[in-house]
Structures are given as structure tokens and as C-alpha cells.
Design an enzyme around this catalytic site. Structure first.
Site, PDB file in Angstrom:
ATOM      1  N   CYS A  69       0.825  -1.211   0.000  1.00  0.00           N
ATOM      2  CA  CYS A  69       0.000   0.000   0.000  1.00  0.00           C
ATOM      3  C   CYS A  69       0.855   1.255   0.000  1.00  0.00           C
ATOM      4  O   CYS A  69       2.045   1.215  -0.236  1.00  0.00           O
ATOM      5  CB  CYS A  69      -0.946  -0.047   1.186  1.00  0.00           C
ATOM      6  N   ARG A 128      -1.381   1.921  -6.432  1.00  0.00           N
ATOM      7  CA  ARG A 128      -0.952   0.704  -5.737  1.00  0.00           C
ATOM      8  C   ARG A 128      -2.147  -0.100  -5.239  1.00  0.00           C
ATOM      9  O   ARG A 128      -2.010  -1.265  -4.876  1.00  0.00           O
ATOM     10  CB  ARG A 128      -0.046   1.065  -4.561  1.00  0.00           C
ATOM     11  N   TRP A 179      -4.514  -1.825   1.897  1.00  0.00           N
ATOM     12  CA  TRP A 179      -5.254  -3.006   1.453  1.00  0.00           C
ATOM     13  C   TRP A 179      -5.401  -3.913   2.666  1.00  0.00           C
ATOM     14  O   TRP A 179      -4.421  -4.214   3.342  1.00  0.00           O
ATOM     15  CB  TRP A 179      -4.489  -3.774   0.375  1.00  0.00           C
ATOM     16  N   ASN A 214       3.372  -1.152   5.990  1.00  0.00           N
ATOM     17  CA  ASN A 214       3.164  -2.076   4.877  1.00  0.00           C
ATOM     18  C   ASN A 214       3.822  -3.391   5.227  1.00  0.00           C
ATOM     19  O   ASN A 214       4.933  -3.407   5.755  1.00  0.00           O
ATOM     20  CB  ASN A 214       3.787  -1.545   3.583  1.00  0.00           C
ATOM     21  N   GLY A 215       3.175  -4.503   4.900  1.00  0.00           N
ATOM     22  CA  GLY A 215       3.756  -5.802   5.173  1.00  0.00           C
ATOM     23  C   GLY A 215       2.963  -6.576   6.197  1.00  0.00           C
ATOM     24  O   GLY A 215       1.782  -6.301   6.440  1.00  0.00           O
ATOM     25  N   GLU A 230      -0.272 -14.120 -21.227  1.00  0.00           N
ATOM     26  CA  GLU A 230      -0.307 -12.717 -20.811  1.00  0.00           C
ATOM     27  C   GLU A 230      -1.622 -12.062 -21.195  1.00  0.00           C
ATOM     28  O   GLU A 230      -2.206 -11.296 -20.414  1.00  0.00           O
ATOM     29  CB  GLU A 230       0.872 -11.967 -21.433  1.00  0.00           C
ATOM     30  N   LYS A 242      -4.232 -10.357 -18.537  1.00  0.00           N
ATOM     31  CA  LYS A 242      -4.695  -8.965 -18.606  1.00  0.00           C
ATOM     32  C   LYS A 242      -6.214  -8.898 -18.510  1.00  0.00           C
ATOM     33  O   LYS A 242      -6.778  -8.043 -17.831  1.00  0.00           O
ATOM     34  CB  LYS A 242      -4.231  -8.308 -19.909  1.00  0.00           C
ATOM     35  N   GLU A 294      -7.278  -9.663 -14.945  1.00  0.00           N
ATOM     36  CA  GLU A 294      -6.884  -8.635 -13.983  1.00  0.00           C
ATOM     37  C   GLU A 294      -7.849  -7.461 -13.957  1.00  0.00           C
ATOM     38  O   GLU A 294      -8.207  -6.971 -12.876  1.00  0.00           O
ATOM     39  CB  GLU A 294      -5.484  -8.103 -14.330  1.00  0.00           C
ATOM     40  N   HIS A 308      -5.811 -31.533 -25.223  1.00  0.00           N
ATOM     41  CA  HIS A 308      -5.524 -32.266 -23.999  1.00  0.00           C
ATOM     42  C   HIS A 308      -6.348 -31.738 -22.826  1.00  0.00           C
ATOM     43  O   HIS A 308      -5.892 -31.793 -21.678  1.00  0.00           O
ATOM     44  CB  HIS A 308      -4.027 -32.199 -23.692  1.00  0.00           C
ATOM     45  N   LYS A 359       0.122  -2.826  -7.163  1.00  0.00           N
ATOM     46  CA  LYS A 359       1.119  -2.682  -8.223  1.00  0.00           C
ATOM     47  C   LYS A 359       2.350  -3.548  -7.967  1.00  0.00           C
ATOM     48  O   LYS A 359       2.840  -4.224  -8.866  1.00  0.00           O
ATOM     49  CB  LYS A 359       1.538  -1.213  -8.357  1.00  0.00           C
TER      50      LYS A 359
END
Length: 614
Positions: A2, A27, A74, A100-101, A483, A487, A490, A506, A609
Site C-alpha cells: 500500500c 498501488r 489493502w 506495509n507488510g 499474458e 490482462k 486482472e 488435452h 502494483k
């Protein structure tokens, strides 16, 4: 994960804090708060939700101060409520902390503090820090109380504290998540990321792990956790704060998609000779003899950077003829990995602060690997811990979903593959010149690719209400299928899967019906005919196809149905450039679908982020 901001100086504190938090919104967060000290009194304002709600609270209940801290959070421990928002206080209300953490042993510490009479008001792990510092205060300065508290905590964390009883002082601590100190003209800043302070100063110092900064009005001192002085270099950040603004685009992500030609150009600039085809990577700081001795390359990355690593595997193995393994940073050290002699570890991280990737790097180095990082942030932890770095020079990327950082990583990997091939004798000067000539055309090819934007919007209009997508590619482009699916997941919250096209039969083929759009990557390369066969199998089962191919061949238009399918024709390009071109329409497709679904494109739910804790 954050945002942290701290300020001490002549300006009004609250506007500086709010501005810093706004520049850190990318973030991701679900609550916010600030704390300031005025005339020896600590005042807090907090709110769940977006920053605008905190501003409403401050408008109703104004505060001012001489110094202060702010935070966007967050939720990890405790729900996203006003009570759980940072900053958090001790029992006296005179000490506050933003964090943070994760404090891994917080429950044991909390029970111990409760037995000693401390009262807790929140569900968070952060609150125990304020109470520990309160208990350890012995009138010898806030920083010494913090040092004693640190001896009791386990985990990865960035902490910033202020105390009404130790005026005009900010104490910042790093053990994992990043902390940067800004040095202004008679003013000083602490932040979790550079954009928060760029409008005030470009001179910064990055804290290392187990380091502390003590910030006062007269300057900043740096020590380790035991109080021993640490010498730190000031770095000049060349980004302009305007580079972090939207520049007329609706979202940062869209701006950054269209910045890719410039980002790619900056990553190439000064690193190639068109006359000789030579690639220059002086920042890598690994000599030719050592590169020739490399017997294996291990690429370590997470998320989008891991997809870049998969593309890099194709490039390096083909051009330099050395074995490459691509590992998830989050898994590497938990499987008792074997790091063979003469291994080169390549870590890929946009921020340089991804906790899992850093942990994997440390394990590889512990086992004797030499190492380089591919990174976008000068002075970040990854760049300090590796033997050398290939900087991507993409500039600040604000959108949570990576776009220009990814394509710049692909260019950096291409340069690395060429350099390895030249040093190891697997690339002739003629072949090198051909690759360099093609690479120098890439920005122009990207500009041409943007002409597909109106067609991509049509596709988004057609499929934005669908709930499932399948992305397929082969060879060097199958990681781009992964990717593209990522996207879409996300930012639009649509379920999407990416697969090598040869794997469709398969398992994934069972999912295909008229409700399932299939995005296929089919440039005119040596597996084009196999991709055509895959699309015919999709059509036989009622699926709709969105085909990305190379301009100049009508094969796909002859087998696809104009009423149900779409063909996007990209400019012709050499094989090694197709992943970089192919990903652009997929970025635009994810963006357009997310906008049509009303999603928060720049700050998708539950994402941050840079993931700075495991």
C-alpha cells in the site's frame, strides 16, 4: 502493498500528505488515513473507501500540524473499516504508526501486551507495533524505542512512526517492503514509492533491509536496526512528475499502452551499434569470460514478468544456445532447487521490490549463482542485490496491470540474448546486424499496430458480456496467450485461460462451444499451419475466433466466418518481434472490455502494483 507518505517541513502538512496518497492510489487500497502533530497533540483522520471520503472527513473535521504521516491500506488482517485503517495508535494516543507488510508473530505479541494491560481497538497486526513502541519508550528517543521493539517482531514490513512526545521527528524502518526518503530544500519526505514525492524533490535515498532513517527538520540520519551508522548514496530521479499524470488519456493504463513505442525506444537507446550489430550492456557488470562460462540460466519472476521470462527462454536458447529454466519466484525456494555451477540467475521485476522474486534471488545467490536483474526502478532492492542490471527505462508505470513495463522487459531479454550469442560465438556479425536492424524498427511497428484500435473496440463491443475466454498460441507466442488471458482477468474480472495451442486437445477443447470466444495468435511463422488447424477445430465445435495474424495473407479470412469471427492483421515482422507486437491488441482488448463492464481499470480490485509481501 500500500501507500505510505510522511512529511516534515515548512509547507502545510495535510495537503502534502493527501497529494502524496493520491499519487500512490495506483498501488490499490480500500481505506486511508492521516495523522499530524500540532502543539504537542496528535490528531488522526481515517476513512474506509476511496481517498475522497477521507477528504470529506477532513473537511468536516479540519486538522493541521507541523509534521505527519499518511497511509492507504489493502486489508490483510482485519476488514476494510475506519477502525482498521492506518495510522494506528498506542494506549496514550501519542504514538502512531503506518505499516506495509505483515507482522508474522503479531498474535503472540498481542496476547503478551494484553496481559500487561494494553487495550487494542482494531483487528490489525499493525496496532501491536504502536503498543510495543509505547512499552519500550524510555525517554531516549523514538528511534531507540523502535529499535527495541524491532527485536521482538518477525516478518516483512515497512514502518513509519511519529510521536507527540518526541516532536518534529519521523522514524522510518525497512525490512522487506520499500521505503524511499526524499531530500528537499529545507523539507524531508518518507514514502513507499517515488511518485508520492516527485512533485517536491528528485533527490532520494532508498533504505535497504534492516535499515532505519531518522528524519528531523535539520536532516536525515541512517543506521541499521542496532543503531550503527550506515552510509547511503543520494540518487537523482530523472522522471518528471508530469510523466505520472494521465496526459489527456482516460486511464493511466491506456496512456501507458500508447507509451510503448517510446518506452521500447528508451530501452534500446545507446545499447546497440547499427554498423557492427554489437550489443552493449555495461550495466550488467558481468564480463565476457564469465558469460562464456555460463552453462545454465535460471529466470526468476512472478506474474507478467514470468510471462516475459518464458519469451526470453525462446530467445536465449535459440540465439545463444544455452539452457534456460523459467521459475516462479514464489515457488523457487520452496522446492529445494538445485543451482548448478556456472548458473546465471536472471530476475525480472518491474519494481525491483517483489518479495517472492527477491527471496528466490537470494536462494540462487546463496547456492553460488551469479545474477542480473531486469528492472525498471533505479536503486531498487533487486538492482542492489544482483551483480548487475539491465534497466528497462520504461518510466513510471502507474496502472496496476503492466503494459509498457512488459514490452520493455521483452526488449531487454532480446538484448540479453543477442549479447550472450555474440559473446558465446553463436551469432555471426551479419546475423547480429540483422537482429539490430529489426529491433530499431520496433517502435515504428508498434505505432502501426495502434491502427488496430478501432477494430479491437468492435471486438470488445461484441464479447464484453461473455464470462469465459480461451487464448491460444504456439512457440514464442504461447506466453503472450498467457499474458493476454492474465490482462483480461486482472482488469475485467472475466475468467480467461491461456494455453499452448497444441495443448487444446488435452483438455481445454471440452470447454469450447458457441459461448466461448477463442483468441488465437497466428503470425506467419513456421507453426502458422498448425494454428490454422487449431482454428478449424474450434470452428467445428461452434466457437467464435479472434485471430491475430500477419498482414498479407488471406488464409484466415477464407476459413473464418465474418458474421462471428474477427481477424486482426499486424504488420509483418521477424519472429523475435512478434510477441511484442501481438501483446498490444490483447492489452487494448482487455482495456476496452473492462471499460465497457464499468471496471476500475487502473486500480482493479484485490490487486496491488508491487507485491512486497508473500
Amino acid at each position: 502493498m500500500c501507500g505510505i507518505i510522511g512529511y516534515i517541513g515548512p509547507k502545510e502538512v495535510v495537503p502534502v500528505l493527501i497529494d502524496g496518497l493520491r499519487r500512490l492510489e495506483y498501488r490499490g487500497y480500500d481505506s486511508a488515513g492521516v495523522a499530524v502533530v500540532h502543539d504537542g497533540v496528535m490528531e488522526l483522520r481515517r476513512s474506509a473507501g476511496k481517498l475522497s471520503r477521507l477528504e470529506d472527513v477532513i473537511t468536516l473535521h479540519p486538522i493541521a500540524g507541523e509534521y505527519g504521516v499518511g497511509h492507504t491500506r489493502w486489508a490483510t488482517h482485519g476488514r476494510p473499516t475506519e477502525e482498521n485503517a492506518h495510522p494506528h495508535r498506542d494506549c496514550t494516543g501519542k504514538i502512531v504508526v503506518v505499516h506495509n507488510g505483515i507482522i508474522e508473530n503479531y498474535l503472540d505479541l498481542k496476547r503478551e501486551l494484553q496481559r500487561q494491560g494494553h487495550t487494542f481497538a482494531t483487528e490489525t497486526d499493525t496496532e501491536i507495533v504502536a503498543h510495543l513502541v509505547e512499552r519500550e519508550t524510555k525517554n531516549d528517543g523514538l528511534e531507540n524505542a523502535v529499535r527495541r521493539a524491532l527485536l521482538l517482531m518477525r516478518g516483512l514490513f515497512a514502518l513509519v512512526l511519529i510521536s507527540a512526545d518526541d516532536p518534529e521527528k519521523i522514524v522510518a524502518v525497512r525490512n522487506g517492503p520499500p521505503i524511499v526518503v526524499g531530500l528537499g530544500d529545507g523539507e524531508f519526505f518518507v514514502a513507499s514509492d517515488i511518485p508520492a514525492i516527485l512533485s517536491h524533490t528528485h533527490d532520494v535515498v532508498f533504505l535497504g533491509d534492516e535499515e532505519m532513517a531518522v528524519v528531523t527538520r535539520t536532516g536525515v540520519s541512517f543506521t541499521d536496526f542496532f543503531g550503527r551508522p550506515v552510509s547511503k548514496a543520494t540518487q537523482r530521479v530523472l522522471w518528471d512528475s508530469i510523466m505520472a499524470e494521465k496526459a489527456g488519456y482516460k486511464h493511466f493504463m491506456l496512456k501507458e499502452i500508447f507509451e510503448q513505442p517510446a518506452a521500447v525506444r528508451e530501452t534500446i537507446l545507446g545499447r546497440v551499434s547499427q554498423d557492427t550489430g554489437t550489443v552493449f550492456l555495461e550495466e550488467m557488470k558481468i564480463g565476457d569470460e564469465q558469460l562464456r562460462a555460463v552453462q545454465k540460466i535460471t529466470i526468476l519472476a512472478c506474474g507478467t514478468s514470468w510471462h516475459a521470462g518464458l519469451v526470453g527462454k525462446f530467445m536465449i536458447e535459440k540465439l545463444a544456445r544455452v539452457a534456460v529454466e523459467v521459475d516462479y519466484g514464489s515457488e523457487f525456494r520452496y522446492r529445494s532447487p538445485i543451482v548448478a555451477p556456472n548458473t546465471l540467475a536472471v530476475v525480472i521485476t518491474q519494481s525491483g521490490e517483489t518479495a517472492d522474486t527477491l527471496a528466490a534471488l537470494r536462494e540462487a545467490r546463496r547456492q553460488g549463482a551469479c545474477s542480473i536483474s531486469i528492472c525498471n526502478v533505479v536503486g531498487s532492492m533487486a538492482t542492489r542485490e544482483t551483480d548487475g542490471t539491465i534497466y528497462t527505462h520504461a518510466g513510471p508505470e502507474i496502472g496496476v496491470a503492466s503494459t509498457k513495463a512488459f514490452t520493455s522487459q521483452l526488449v531487454a531479454l532480446y538484448l540479453l540474448a543477442l549479447r550472450l550469442g555474440q559473446v558465446r560465438g553463436t551469432l555471426s556479425p551479419e546475423a547480429s546486424r540483422s537482429h539490430v536492424d529489426a529491433l530499431l524498427q520496433l517502435p515504428q511497428l508498434l505505432e502501426q499496430t495502434f491502427k488496430l484500435a478501432p477494430e479491437v473496440e468492435e471486438i470488445a463491443a461484441r464479447f464484453h458480456a461473455h464470462t469465459d475466454f480461451l487464448y491460444l498460441g504456439r512457440g514464442i507466442n504461447y506466453p503472450i496467450a498467457l499474458e493476454g488471458a492474465l490482462k483480461l482477468k486482472e482488469i475485467s474480472y472475466i475468467h480467461a485461460e491461456g494455453y499452448p495451442a497444441g495443448e487444446m486437445k488435452h483438455g481445454p477443447i471440452a470447454l469450447i462451444d458457441e459461448r466461448m470466444p477463442i483468441v488465437t495468435l497466428a503470425p506467419h511463422d513456421h507453426v502458422f499451419e498448425k494454428m490454422v488447424g487449431t482454428m478449424q477445430e474450434v470452428k467445428a465445435r461452434g466457437g467464435s475466433v479472434v485471430a491475430l495474424t500477419t498482414r498479407g495473407d488471406d488464409t484466415l479470412r477464407s476459413i473464418l466466418d465474418r458474421s462471428r469471427d474477427f481477424v486482426l492483421e499486424l504488420p509483418p515482422a521477424p519472429e523475435w518481434l512478434t510477441p511484442i507486437l501481438m501483446v498490444v491488441p490483447l492489452q487494448l482488448l482487455a482495456y476496452d472490455i473492462a471499460v465497457r463492464r464499468g471496471c476500475d481499470v487502473d486500480q482493479p480490485r484485490n490487486l496491488a502494483k508491487s507485491v512486497t509481501v508473500e
